[in-house]
Design a protein around this motif. Structure first.
Motif, mmCIF file in Angstrom:
data_model
loop_
_atom_site.group_PDB
_atom_site.id
_atom_site.type_symbol
_atom_site.label_atom_id
_atom_site.label_comp_id
_atom_site.label_asym_id
_atom_site.label_seq_id
_atom_site.Cartn_x
_atom_site.Cartn_y
_atom_site.Cartn_z
ATOM 1 N N LEU A 89 5.602 5.136 -19.848
ATOM 2 C CA LEU A 89 5.448 6.590 -19.844
ATOM 3 C C LEU A 89 4.144 7.019 -20.501
ATOM 4 O O LEU A 89 3.553 8.034 -20.134
ATOM 5 C CB LEU A 89 6.637 7.256 -20.542
ATOM 6 N N ILE A 90 3.671 6.263 -21.492
ATOM 7 C CA ILE A 90 2.358 6.550 -22.079
ATOM 8 C C ILE A 90 1.277 6.333 -21.027
ATOM 9 O O ILE A 90 0.324 7.118 -20.915
ATOM 10 C CB ILE A 90 2.111 5.671 -23.325
ATOM 11 N N ALA A 91 1.424 5.272 -20.213
ATOM 12 C CA ALA A 91 0.454 5.014 -19.148
ATOM 13 C C ALA A 91 0.477 6.127 -18.105
ATOM 14 O O ALA A 91 -0.565 6.583 -17.632
ATOM 15 C CB ALA A 91 0.752 3.665 -18.492
ATOM 16 N N ASN A 92 1.683 6.588 -17.730
ATOM 17 C CA ASN A 92 1.799 7.621 -16.707
ATOM 18 C C ASN A 92 1.300 8.984 -17.186
ATOM 19 O O ASN A 92 0.943 9.841 -16.384
ATOM 20 C CB ASN A 92 3.255 7.750 -16.249
ATOM 21 N N GLN A 93 1.327 9.213 -18.497
ATOM 22 C CA GLN A 93 0.872 10.480 -19.055
ATOM 23 C C GLN A 93 -0.404 10.279 -19.872
ATOM 24 O O GLN A 93 -0.640 10.977 -20.854
ATOM 25 C CB GLN A 93 1.961 11.088 -19.953
ATOM 26 N N ALA A 94 -1.229 9.326 -19.440
ATOM 27 C CA ALA A 94 -2.380 8.917 -20.249
ATOM 28 C C ALA A 94 -3.311 10.076 -20.589
ATOM 29 O O ALA A 94 -3.691 10.266 -21.753
ATOM 30 C CB ALA A 94 -3.152 7.810 -19.524
ATOM 31 N N VAL A 95 -3.672 10.879 -19.576
ATOM 32 C CA VAL A 95 -4.625 11.971 -19.816
ATOM 33 C C VAL A 95 -4.050 12.971 -20.811
ATOM 34 O O VAL A 95 -4.728 13.390 -21.758
ATOM 35 C CB VAL A 95 -4.997 12.672 -18.491
ATOM 36 N N TYR A 96 -2.787 13.350 -20.587
ATOM 37 C CA TYR A 96 -2.155 14.312 -21.492
ATOM 38 C C TYR A 96 -2.026 13.724 -22.901
ATOM 39 O O TYR A 96 -2.229 14.409 -23.905
ATOM 40 C CB TYR A 96 -0.783 14.712 -20.949
ATOM 41 N N GLN B 293 1.964 -3.510 -8.255
ATOM 42 C CA GLN B 293 1.417 -2.936 -9.490
ATOM 43 C C GLN B 293 -0.059 -2.619 -9.333
ATOM 44 O O GLN B 293 -0.552 -1.632 -9.895
ATOM 45 C CB GLN B 293 1.625 -3.909 -10.656
ATOM 46 N N MET B 294 -0.775 -3.428 -8.546
ATOM 47 C CA MET B 294 -2.192 -3.158 -8.321
ATOM 48 C C MET B 294 -2.373 -1.835 -7.580
ATOM 49 O O MET B 294 -3.242 -1.020 -7.925
ATOM 50 C CB MET B 294 -2.830 -4.291 -7.516
ATOM 51 N N PHE B 295 -1.543 -1.597 -6.570
ATOM 52 C CA PHE B 295 -1.666 -0.344 -5.824
ATOM 53 C C PHE B 295 -1.199 0.849 -6.659
ATOM 54 O O PHE B 295 -1.669 1.972 -6.452
ATOM 55 C CB PHE B 295 -0.906 -0.436 -4.502
ATOM 56 N N TRP B 296 -0.272 0.605 -7.564
ATOM 57 C CA TRP B 296 0.102 1.662 -8.505
ATOM 58 C C TRP B 296 -1.132 2.062 -9.322
ATOM 59 O O TRP B 296 -1.401 3.247 -9.525
ATOM 60 C CB TRP B 296 1.227 1.165 -9.416
ATOM 61 N N ALA B 297 -1.891 1.064 -9.767
ATOM 62 C CA ALA B 297 -3.113 1.338 -10.531
ATOM 63 C C ALA B 297 -4.177 2.007 -9.656
ATOM 64 O O ALA B 297 -4.868 2.932 -10.104
ATOM 65 C CB ALA B 297 -3.660 0.039 -11.113
ATOM 66 N N ILE B 298 -4.287 1.571 -8.391
ATOM 67 C CA ILE B 298 -5.274 2.174 -7.492
ATOM 68 C C ILE B 298 -4.945 3.647 -7.257
ATOM 69 O O ILE B 298 -5.841 4.505 -7.217
ATOM 70 C CB ILE B 298 -5.335 1.407 -6.159
ATOM 71 N N GLY B 299 -3.651 3.955 -7.106
ATOM 72 C CA GLY B 299 -3.248 5.350 -6.943
ATOM 73 C C GLY B 299 -3.694 6.197 -8.120
ATOM 74 O O GLY B 299 -4.193 7.318 -7.951
ATOM 75 N N PHE C 191 0.821 -1.214 0.000
ATOM 76 C CA PHE C 191 0.000 0.000 0.000
ATOM 77 C C PHE C 191 0.853 1.262 0.000
ATOM 78 O O PHE C 191 0.406 2.322 -0.448
ATOM 79 C CB PHE C 191 -0.932 -0.005 1.218
ATOM 80 N N THR C 192 2.090 1.168 0.502
ATOM 81 C CA THR C 192 2.957 2.355 0.515
ATOM 82 C C THR C 192 3.222 2.875 -0.895
ATOM 83 O O THR C 192 3.487 4.069 -1.077
ATOM 84 C CB THR C 192 4.298 2.055 1.206
ATOM 85 N N ILE C 193 3.144 1.988 -1.908
ATOM 86 C CA ILE C 193 3.411 2.394 -3.291
ATOM 87 C C ILE C 193 2.327 3.330 -3.803
ATOM 88 O O ILE C 193 2.558 4.103 -4.745
ATOM 89 C CB ILE C 193 3.506 1.142 -4.202
ATOM 90 N N ILE C 194 1.162 3.285 -3.191
ATOM 91 C CA ILE C 194 0.050 4.112 -3.657
ATOM 92 C C ILE C 194 0.408 5.596 -3.591
ATOM 93 O O ILE C 194 -0.085 6.405 -4.379
ATOM 94 C CB ILE C 194 -1.216 3.806 -2.823
ATOM 95 N N MET C 195 1.300 5.949 -2.660
ATOM 96 C CA MET C 195 1.632 7.358 -2.477
ATOM 97 C C MET C 195 2.492 7.891 -3.614
ATOM 98 O O MET C 195 2.310 9.019 -4.081
ATOM 99 C CB MET C 195 2.312 7.556 -1.124
ATOM 100 N N GLU C 196 3.454 7.096 -4.080
ATOM 101 C CA GLU C 196 4.224 7.534 -5.246
ATOM 102 C C GLU C 196 3.341 7.553 -6.484
ATOM 103 O O GLU C 196 3.377 8.501 -7.274
ATOM 104 C CB GLU C 196 5.425 6.618 -5.487
ATOM 105 N N TYR D 158 0.098 7.940 -6.688
ATOM 106 C CA TYR D 158 -0.844 9.057 -6.593
ATOM 107 C C TYR D 158 -0.183 10.347 -7.068
ATOM 108 O O TYR D 158 -0.742 11.088 -7.885
ATOM 109 C CB TYR D 158 -1.316 9.201 -5.144
ATOM 110 N N ASP D 159 1.007 10.611 -6.562
ATOM 111 C CA ASP D 159 1.647 11.882 -6.876
ATOM 112 C C ASP D 159 2.167 11.939 -8.306
ATOM 113 O O ASP D 159 2.101 12.987 -8.966
ATOM 114 C CB ASP D 159 2.785 12.151 -5.898
#
Length: 536
Positions: free
Chosen positions: A333-340, A205-211, A70-75, A77-78
């Motif tokens: 990087l496409i996933a991380n910048q999906a909205v843009y 990876q799941m918590f990365w997606a939840i973030g 769950f700690t990964i959710i914070m990175e 999220y930001d």
């Protein structure tokens, strides 16, 4: 007592002294044989467990892996928050410049890249601190230190009123992220039995997606506001996470592997009992199994970064670093910048945020599907096939971006961007976490995972600048044609993985150590048998 006195009185007699020495040697050998027998028994028990049986035997191990992940959710999220801010109208009006061609405000390319890099720069510092810190004080206290610091650094981000201050605030927040991302895969892989290593580490990876889901929902809700609340509220929501996690991590057991490395065997046995059901396991045998591996890796030196680049540990370090850096070269990087990305593909702002939210939700679902695939089909298999499909889709994205601007082209690019972002979380991304958790030696694990994540940030930072330049209308303005670039780098990663990435599915840490020490070629690991009595 009399025997001791007698042996001392005859210590000058060579024959008696030799007999005493032989008795002592036999006693030591008997103890070693008992200890090895227990270790063999525990390892066989883990090999013979099914997945559901492992969950029943170690229910609390699964829970504590969930908490640490769950700690990964914070990175996450930001990272996604900053990625969404560059497409958020209220944020761009406050900190952007007017684009005469469109009449809209945009964040300048240099600041767009700088903001997305700032957290990674801090995390790069954090991962180098994490290894020595964790080796010295353990996973729990290192993670608690990071959570306390994060609570403080969020204040700097919330009260920032200029892009340079936001940059510094993000850099400070990144340092605790580095501790979390270095510790979580190592801790999760150490507290669960063999059959649960894949799902336990893939929870990251799941918590990365939840973030990203939380960020997507929050920014979708507030993107229509024309006030600072549109970005202030999402920043403030970061305080939801650290304090509850501090309480849980404080109550968590320390990794028994770390305790065994420190020679604290009774504490290790107690930790094993807290992780599993006493009726289903023998804590003494489990600790003996851990001692056997620790003895196999024993060294008189304190673990240090130099050792990561010597002997077989160099190969192991390169695998971890390679898998980490490949995440930035195969579509991440496409996933991380999906909205843009969706905005630059030609869809409306509101639709872009909606698609970003849909992408994140699908990613979480596909990560859970990957638990099954990786557990039953192996790490190498899923990683290679997933990377192969990803490369093909990235080239298709480039073609869609090359056919000229039209409604059909925009839809094709947006669809492919979504598919790439989602399939990335079915194959390469979750498999990466399992590989990272299993590959390093037990003794050097905190240092290896830290070094691997450092390689991730070192590659990610220039890639962020490149990715932002390629997408930004004031930069390269390539849109979907960026797929050609990421397709080429993804293909190189695929070829490298084919020749050097071994299959570690179903292997104990002892077996993994032996296979690396014997220098068995990566493609022959599945064909190589290791006897349960072998120690080298």
């Amino acid at each position: 007592m009399s025997a001791t006195v007698d042996s001392k009185s005859h210590s000058d007699d060579p024959e008696v002294a030799a007999q005493v020495e032989n008795v002592y040697d036999l006693d030591e050998k008997a103890k070693a044989a008992d200890y090895k027998a227990d270790a063999v028994e525990a390892e066989n028990a883990e090999h013979n467990m099914g997945v559901l049986e492992a969950v029943r035997a170690y229910p609390m191990a699964s829970f504590w892996a969930f908490v640490m992940s769950f700690t990964i959710i914070m990175e996450s999220y930001d990272v996604f928050l900053i990625g969404n801010f560059v497409a958020l109208p209220a944020f761009t009006q406050k900190y952007g410049v007017l684009n005469p061609a469109t009449g809209l405000y945009v964040i300048e390319t240099k600041w767009q890249s700088a903001l997305q890099v700032s957290g990674q720069l801090g995390a790069l510092i954090g991962v180098f601190l994490a290894g020595p810190l964790t080796s010295r004080i353990g996973y729990r206290y290192a993670t608690l230190t990071g959570l306390m610091l994060l609570n403080i650094f969020i204040f700097a981000f919330y009260f920032a009123n200029s892009l340079p201050v936001i940059f510094v605030a993000q850099l400070l927040e990144g340092m605790p992220w580095g501790i979390f991302i270095a510790n979580a895969p190592a801790y999760c892989s150490e507290i669960v039995p063999i059959k649960l290593r894949a799902p336990a580490t893939q929870m990251l990876q799941m918590f990365w997606a939840i973030g990203s889901i939380i960020v997507g929902a929050v920014t979708y809700r507030y993107n229509t506001l024309d006030s600072p609340s549109a970005y202030k509220i999402p920043i403030a929501l970061q305080w939801m996470f650290p304090t509850p996690l501090m309480i849980l991590i404080f109550c968590a057991p320390e990794s028994p592997w770390w305790l065994v490395r420190k020679g604290r065997l009774e504490e290790a046995a107690h930790s094993v009992e807290r992780l599993g059901r006493r009726s289903r396991l023998n804590a003494g045998e489990t600790v003996a199994m851990m001692r056997r591996v620790v003895e196999l890796e024993k060294s008189t030196k304190e673990p240090n970064h130099v050792e990561l680049f010597k002997g077989t540990d160099l190969y192991r370090t390169l695998i971890v670093c390679g898998v980490y850096l490949a995440q930035n070269l195969t579509g991440n990087l496409i996933a991380n910048q999906a909205v843009y990305f969706f905005e630059q593909a030609g869809v409306t702002t509101n639709t872009a945020f909606a698609l970003g939210l849909i992408t994140s939700a699908l990613q979480m679902i596909f990560v859970m599907l990957s638990w099954i695939l990786t557990t039953y089909f192996g790490r190498r298999t899923i990683y290679l096939w997933g990377s192969g499909f990803n490369t093909i889709l990235l080239i298709a994205l480039g073609i869609a971006g090359s056919v000229g601007k039209s409604n059909a082209s925009s839809l094709a690019q947006a669809s492919l961007g979504l598919i790439i972002s989602v399939l990335f979380t079915l194959g390469p991304a979750p498999a990466s976490w399992v590989i990272i958790g299993e590959t390093s030696s037990i003794r050097l694990r905190p240092l290896t995972t830290g070094m691997g994540r450092a390689s991730y940030y070192i590659v990610e930072i220039p890639c962020i600048f490149l990715g932002s330049y390629m997408l930004n209308p004031t930069g390269g303005n390539l849109g979907g044609k960026c797929g050609y670039v990421w397709g080429a780098t993804g293909f190189l990663c695929l070829v490298t993985a084919y020749f050097f990435l071994p299959e570690m599915k179903g292997r104990s840490y002892r077996e993994i150590d032996i296979l690396f020490n014997r220098k068995v070629p990566a493609r022959k690991w599945t064909q190589t048998e290791i006897d349960v009595q072998d120690d080298e």
